[in-house]
Design a protein around this motif. Structure first.
Motif, PDB file in Angstrom:
ATOM      1  N   GLY A  15     -75.975   5.431  38.908  1.00 15.83           N
ATOM      2  CA  GLY A  15     -76.669   6.717  38.932  1.00 15.83           C
ATOM      3  C   GLY A  15     -75.848   7.789  39.626  1.00 15.83           C
ATOM      4  O   GLY A  15     -76.381   8.659  40.307  1.00 15.83           O
ATOM      5  N   LEU A  20     -77.434  12.637  44.592  1.00 17.47           N
ATOM      6  CA  LEU A  20     -76.937  11.854  45.724  1.00 17.47           C
ATOM      7  C   LEU A  20     -75.815  10.908  45.329  1.00 17.47           C
ATOM      8  O   LEU A  20     -74.826  10.756  46.046  1.00 17.47           O
ATOM      9  N   ASP A  39     -73.604   6.054  35.124  1.00 17.70           N
ATOM     10  CA  ASP A  39     -74.827   6.860  34.956  1.00 17.70           C
ATOM     11  C   ASP A  39     -75.232   6.874  33.487  1.00 17.70           C
ATOM     12  O   ASP A  39     -74.415   7.149  32.605  1.00 17.70           O
ATOM     13  N   LEU A  40     -76.498   6.607  33.253  1.00 20.61           N
ATOM     14  CA  LEU A  40     -77.042   6.658  31.897  1.00 20.61           C
ATOM     15  C   LEU A  40     -77.212   8.094  31.429  1.00 20.61           C
ATOM     16  O   LEU A  40     -77.104   8.393  30.233  1.00 20.61           O
ATOM     17  N   TYR A  53     -72.608  13.058  31.476  1.00 18.84           N
ATOM     18  CA  TYR A  53     -72.973  13.212  32.892  1.00 18.84           C
ATOM     19  C   TYR A  53     -72.018  12.401  33.784  1.00 18.84           C
ATOM     20  O   TYR A  53     -71.427  12.930  34.736  1.00 18.84           O
ATOM     21  N   SER A  74     -77.001   1.586  31.007  1.00 19.62           N
ATOM     22  CA  SER A  74     -78.200   1.548  31.841  1.00 19.62           C
ATOM     23  C   SER A  74     -78.204   0.290  32.699  1.00 19.62           C
ATOM     24  O   SER A  74     -77.920  -0.808  32.210  1.00 19.62           O
ATOM     25  N   VAL A  75     -78.592   0.470  33.971  1.00 17.55           N
ATOM     26  CA  VAL A  75     -78.686  -0.700  34.863  1.00 17.55           C
ATOM     27  C   VAL A  75     -79.951  -1.514  34.606  1.00 17.55           C
ATOM     28  O   VAL A  75     -80.099  -2.618  35.117  1.00 17.55           O
ATOM     29  N   ASN A 101     -77.859   3.076  43.350  1.00 20.73           N
ATOM     30  CA  ASN A 101     -78.493   4.376  43.548  1.00 20.73           C
ATOM     31  C   ASN A 101     -79.357   4.816  42.359  1.00 20.73           C
ATOM     32  O   ASN A 101     -80.226   5.676  42.512  1.00 20.73           O
ATOM     33  N   ALA A 154     -83.568   2.820  48.644  1.00 16.59           N
ATOM     34  CA  ALA A 154     -85.029   2.769  48.541  1.00 16.59           C
ATOM     35  C   ALA A 154     -85.564   4.195  48.671  1.00 16.59           C
ATOM     36  O   ALA A 154     -84.917   5.152  48.216  1.00 16.59           O
ATOM     37  N   TYR A 167     -93.521   4.204  41.588  1.00 15.46           N
ATOM     38  CA  TYR A 167     -92.245   4.505  42.261  1.00 15.46           C
ATOM     39  C   TYR A 167     -92.205   3.899  43.674  1.00 15.46           C
ATOM     40  O   TYR A 167     -91.244   3.187  44.015  1.00 15.46           O
ATOM     41  N   LYS A 171     -89.591   0.924  44.931  1.00 15.60           N
ATOM     42  CA  LYS A 171     -88.696   1.111  46.071  1.00 15.60           C
ATOM     43  C   LYS A 171     -89.008   0.119  47.190  1.00 15.60           C
ATOM     44  O   LYS A 171     -88.117  -0.290  47.940  1.00 15.60           O
ATOM     45  N   PRO A 199     -83.085   7.870  51.399  1.00 14.24           N
ATOM     46  CA  PRO A 199     -82.479   9.205  51.545  1.00 14.24           C
ATOM     47  C   PRO A 199     -83.547  10.298  51.565  1.00 14.24           C
ATOM     48  O   PRO A 199     -84.648  10.123  51.053  1.00 14.24           O
ATOM     49  N   ALA A 201     -83.180  14.269  50.414  1.00 16.36           N
ATOM     50  CA  ALA A 201     -82.218  15.270  49.936  1.00 16.36           C
ATOM     51  C   ALA A 201     -82.812  16.114  48.826  1.00 16.36           C
ATOM     52  O   ALA A 201     -83.639  15.638  48.042  1.00 16.36           O
ATOM     53  N   SER A 203     -82.574  17.514  45.344  1.00 17.24           N
ATOM     54  CA  SER A 203     -81.891  17.113  44.106  1.00 17.24           C
ATOM     55  C   SER A 203     -82.846  17.451  42.965  1.00 17.24           C
ATOM     56  O   SER A 203     -83.944  17.941  43.200  1.00 17.24           O
ATOM     57  N   ARG A 204     -82.443  17.110  41.750  1.00 18.64           N
ATOM     58  CA  ARG A 204     -83.363  17.423  40.642  1.00 18.64           C
ATOM     59  C   ARG A 204     -84.679  16.650  40.793  1.00 18.64           C
ATOM     60  O   ARG A 204     -85.695  17.042  40.245  1.00 18.64           O
TER      61      ARG A 204
HETATM   62  P1  NAI Z   1     -81.135  12.078  40.422  1.00 16.34           P
HETATM   63  O1  NAI Z   1     -82.173  12.037  39.365  1.00 16.34           O
HETATM   64  O2  NAI Z   1     -80.206  13.212  40.452  1.00 16.34           O
HETATM   65  O3  NAI Z   1     -80.302  10.716  40.454  1.00 16.34           O
HETATM   66  C1  NAI Z   1     -80.656   9.540  39.805  1.00 16.34           C
HETATM   67  C2  NAI Z   1     -79.546   9.181  38.850  1.00 16.34           C
HETATM   68  O4  NAI Z   1     -79.806   7.883  38.295  1.00 16.34           O
HETATM   69  C3  NAI Z   1     -79.458  10.162  37.686  1.00 16.34           C
HETATM   70  O5  NAI Z   1     -78.130  10.638  37.584  1.00 16.34           O
HETATM   71  C4  NAI Z   1     -79.855   9.331  36.484  1.00 16.34           C
HETATM   72  O6  NAI Z   1     -79.215   9.724  35.281  1.00 16.34           O
HETATM   73  C5  NAI Z   1     -79.453   7.942  36.919  1.00 16.34           C
HETATM   74  N1  NAI Z   1     -80.160   6.901  36.201  1.00 16.34           N
HETATM   75  C6  NAI Z   1     -81.469   6.853  35.912  1.00 16.34           C
HETATM   76  N2  NAI Z   1     -81.767   5.749  35.240  1.00 16.34           N
HETATM   77  C7  NAI Z   1     -80.615   5.069  35.101  1.00 16.34           C
HETATM   78  C8  NAI Z   1     -80.274   3.832  34.509  1.00 16.34           C
HETATM   79  N3  NAI Z   1     -81.212   3.085  33.899  1.00 16.34           N
HETATM   80  N4  NAI Z   1     -79.001   3.425  34.544  1.00 16.34           N
HETATM   81  C9  NAI Z   1     -78.037   4.167  35.153  1.00 16.34           C
HETATM   82  N5  NAI Z   1     -78.312   5.365  35.712  1.00 16.34           N
HETATM   83  C10 NAI Z   1     -79.580   5.801  35.706  1.00 16.34           C
HETATM   84  O7  NAI Z   1     -81.941  12.030  41.809  1.00 16.34           O
HETATM   85  P2  NAI Z   1     -81.441  11.780  43.292  1.00 16.34           P
HETATM   86  O8  NAI Z   1     -82.383  12.512  44.168  1.00 16.34           O
HETATM   87  O9  NAI Z   1     -80.005  12.019  43.451  1.00 16.34           O
HETATM   88  O10 NAI Z   1     -81.781  10.238  43.491  1.00 16.34           O
HETATM   89  C11 NAI Z   1     -80.829   9.239  43.731  1.00 16.34           C
HETATM   90  C12 NAI Z   1     -81.551   8.013  44.269  1.00 16.34           C
HETATM   91  O11 NAI Z   1     -82.142   8.305  45.526  1.00 16.34           O
HETATM   92  C13 NAI Z   1     -82.662   7.504  43.374  1.00 16.34           C
HETATM   93  O12 NAI Z   1     -82.721   6.089  43.402  1.00 16.34           O
HETATM   94  C14 NAI Z   1     -83.900   8.049  44.050  1.00 16.34           C
HETATM   95  O13 NAI Z   1     -85.050   7.296  43.753  1.00 16.34           O
HETATM   96  C15 NAI Z   1     -83.503   7.962  45.511  1.00 16.34           C
HETATM   97  N6  NAI Z   1     -84.251   8.845  46.395  1.00 16.34           N
HETATM   98  C16 NAI Z   1     -84.041  10.194  46.405  1.00 16.34           C
HETATM   99  C17 NAI Z   1     -84.723  10.990  47.312  1.00 16.34           C
HETATM  100  C18 NAI Z   1     -84.463  12.418  47.443  1.00 16.34           C
HETATM  101  O14 NAI Z   1     -84.957  13.009  48.430  1.00 16.34           O
HETATM  102  N7  NAI Z   1     -83.748  13.063  46.556  1.00 16.34           N
HETATM  103  C19 NAI Z   1     -85.763  10.424  48.203  1.00 16.34           C
HETATM  104  C20 NAI Z   1     -85.877   9.003  48.122  1.00 16.34           C
HETATM  105  C21 NAI Z   1     -85.157   8.261  47.242  1.00 16.34           C
END
Ligand code: NAI
Length: 315
Positions: A15, A20, A39-40, A53, A74-75, A101, A154, A167, A171, A199, A201, A203-204
């Protein structure tokens, strides 16, 4: 302390096309690791796929002087997880670091409106994806390399997040899996650690919270401010195994599950009235204990049960 580096090491960050994950991949690469940027490329709810991406993130890291390559599988699929690891092995011959991630938030709203598909999708990416990826590197790290650093991602949502269920559940599984993997490598004495962070942060994903909160999150909790802890836990000097940290905005704290001193009845035929009377004592966190594993927790109910024999049995 000298600069902590990853020269000669290989990392997979799932991801990592944006948000992040890209910051984790960037920091590892700029400190010397060769990084597979997986990343998917779907949207935050897991809909769609866009290989550009991961490609763009890997290219950006290379332009900044790092060594990175893209992987767009995809993971959330066991065979894919093996193929992602094989991709890193084919390119660079080993995998020292795995950062799980990838995550989605497919369901919003109350439990009665969540569909089976949303539940399954959240579990498939965060819980199953982390499981498949850990399994895909486990033998390599434990038996072939006797070295590995896994950092799972998580979320504080498992403390409770409004009405959301899938969700946080997914986690929570990541946290429990981390404890289980740490226990496993501790039992075998391998130099493999598995830790997990929650985390915070912008993000989208935080766009879900509306533009005002999202804007403040981007300002006060930039994704790059989480990366140092992930990279520290991915380093050979990682000082722990099986620990959970909340990370965001330029700092981090330990998060743990503890057991209170509670109430221990000597009478095995005790009553529900006694349980109610003792409730405040049970809730009192003074003198709490943090078990390393389930046997430590069970053995708090001290008796002459041979807990060491139980421990040996579950290894
Ligand atoms: P994000 O949506 O930008 O990042 C997630 C990434 O995972 C995306 O680039 C997406 O394309 C990729 N992804 C989704 N499904 C996938 C798959 N099956 N195989 C490979 N890649 C895949 O969001 P963010 O905020 O950067 O999140 C990153 C991680 O941190 C996630 O696991 C999220 O749950 C976790 N998180 C984020 C928080 C935050 O405050 N932003 C809070 C708590 C957890």
């Amino acid at each position: 302390m000298g600069e902590m580096r990853f020269d000669g090491q290989v990392a997979i960050v799932t991801g990592a096309g944006g948000g992040l994950g890209k910051e984790y991949a960037r920091l590892l690469a700029l400190r010397g690791a060769k990084v597979l940027v997986n990343d998917l490329g779907g949207n935050f709810a897991g809909v769609g796929a866009d290989g550009s991406y991961a490609e763009a993130a890997a290219a950006e890291i290379c332009e900044q002087g790092g060594e990175a390559a893209a992987n767009t599988l995809s993971v959330a699929n066991s065979a894919n997880a093996n193929a992602i690891v094989q991709d890193a092995l084919d390119r660079w011959g080993r995998v020292d670091i795995l950062v799980n991630n990838a995550g989605i938030v497919s369901a919003a709203g109350t439990l009665d409106t969540v569909t089976d598909e949303q539940w399954e999708n959240d579990m498939a990416v965060s819980a199953s994806g982390t499981f498949y990826m850990c399994r895909a590197v486990w033998k390599l790290m434990n038996e072939q390399q006797n070295y590995g650093r896994i950092v799972n991602i998580a979320s504080g949502s498992w403390f409770g997040m409004g009405s959301a269920v899938p969700y946080p559940a997914a986690k929570g599984a990541v946290w429990a899996m981390t404890r289980a993997l740490a226990s496993s490598s501790r039992a075998t004495g391998r130099n493999v650690t598995t830790n997990v962070i929650m985390p915070i942060a912008g993000s989208r994903m935080t766009e879900l919270m509306g533009p005002d909160i999202h804007g403040l999150m981007i300002r006060d909790f930039p994704p790059r401010a989480v990366a140092p802890v992930v990279a520290m836990l991915a380093h050979a000097d990682a000082p722990c195994n099986g620990e959970l940290f909340s990370v965001g905005g330029g700092g981090y704290t330990r998060v743990f599950a503890g057991v209170t001193r509670g109430y221990r009845a000597t009478d095995k035929d005790w009553t529900m009235e006694t349980a109610r009377e003792q409730f405040d004592n049970v809730m009192d966190t003074d003198g709490f204990f943090i078990p390393e594993g389930s046997m430590d927790e069970s053995s708090l109910f001290t008796s002459d049960v041979p807990w060491d024999a139980f421990r040996a049995f579950i290894q």
